[in-house]
Design a protein around this motif. Sequence first.
Motif, PDB file in Angstrom:
ATOM      1  N   PRO A  32       4.876  -4.409 -59.089  1.00 14.07           N
ATOM      2  CA  PRO A  32       6.305  -4.721 -59.086  1.00 14.07           C
ATOM      3  C   PRO A  32       7.107  -3.626 -58.377  1.00 14.07           C
ATOM      4  O   PRO A  32       6.941  -2.446 -58.653  1.00 14.07           O
ATOM      5  N   VAL A  33       7.956  -4.064 -57.461  1.00 13.35           N
ATOM      6  CA  VAL A  33       8.793  -3.147 -56.703  1.00 13.35           C
ATOM      7  C   VAL A  33      10.216  -3.685 -56.750  1.00 13.35           C
ATOM      8  O   VAL A  33      10.438  -4.869 -56.518  1.00 13.35           O
ATOM      9  N   PRO A  34      11.184  -2.844 -57.060  1.00 14.09           N
ATOM     10  CA  PRO A  34      12.560  -3.346 -57.063  1.00 14.09           C
ATOM     11  C   PRO A  34      12.996  -3.718 -55.649  1.00 14.09           C
ATOM     12  O   PRO A  34      12.794  -2.962 -54.714  1.00 14.09           O
ATOM     13  N   LEU A  79      25.480 -12.887 -55.846  1.00 13.68           N
ATOM     14  CA  LEU A  79      24.190 -12.746 -56.522  1.00 13.68           C
ATOM     15  C   LEU A  79      23.111 -13.568 -55.832  1.00 13.68           C
ATOM     16  O   LEU A  79      21.966 -13.126 -55.708  1.00 13.68           O
ATOM     17  N   ARG A  80      23.455 -14.756 -55.361  1.00 13.68           N
ATOM     18  CA  ARG A  80      22.483 -15.571 -54.633  1.00 13.68           C
ATOM     19  C   ARG A  80      22.035 -14.876 -53.350  1.00 13.68           C
ATOM     20  O   ARG A  80      20.868 -14.916 -52.988  1.00 13.68           O
ATOM     21  N   GLN A  84      18.171 -13.837 -52.570  1.00 14.48           N
ATOM     22  CA  GLN A  84      17.479 -14.351 -51.387  1.00 14.48           C
ATOM     23  C   GLN A  84      16.674 -13.241 -50.718  1.00 14.48           C
ATOM     24  O   GLN A  84      15.620 -13.495 -50.153  1.00 14.48           O
ATOM     25  N   GLY A  85      17.151 -12.000 -50.765  1.00 11.43           N
ATOM     26  CA  GLY A  85      16.427 -10.888 -50.183  1.00 11.43           C
ATOM     27  C   GLY A  85      15.139 -10.578 -50.934  1.00 11.43           C
ATOM     28  O   GLY A  85      14.218  -9.972 -50.382  1.00 11.43           O
ATOM     29  N   CYS A  86      15.053 -10.970 -52.183  1.00 12.83           N
ATOM     30  CA  CYS A  86      13.864 -10.686 -52.996  1.00 12.83           C
ATOM     31  C   CYS A  86      12.793 -11.753 -52.823  1.00 12.83           C
ATOM     32  O   CYS A  86      11.616 -11.490 -53.056  1.00 12.83           O
ATOM     33  N   LEU A  87      13.193 -12.950 -52.471  1.00 13.63           N
ATOM     34  CA  LEU A  87      12.233 -14.049 -52.354  1.00 13.63           C
ATOM     35  C   LEU A  87      11.468 -13.922 -51.047  1.00 13.63           C
ATOM     36  O   LEU A  87      12.006 -13.558 -50.020  1.00 13.63           O
TER      37      LEU A  87
END
Length: 88
Positions: A32-34, A79-80, A84-87
Amino acid sequence: MKSLIPFITVALLAGCSTQTRVETVEVKVPVPVPCVDREDVPAIVPGAEESVTKDSLPGEKIKAVLIERERLRGANGKLRALIQGCLL
């Protein structure tokens, strides 16, 4: 008993004669990486509904709800965009 000693010796030597094979295997493990910096997360801002009291007129309550709705829609968009940057 004396007849067992040669068999035991042969068994022990047979165990030493086999070569063990060492093999390096790469195993991929998810870590897991933030993906979002804490500075990018929008702060919680007091909403318009906090100015409404129990004795406020119905029109003031509706106005506060509509203002809060628009504020939440804007925060939802921010927030969306962060998510989106995490997906992948």
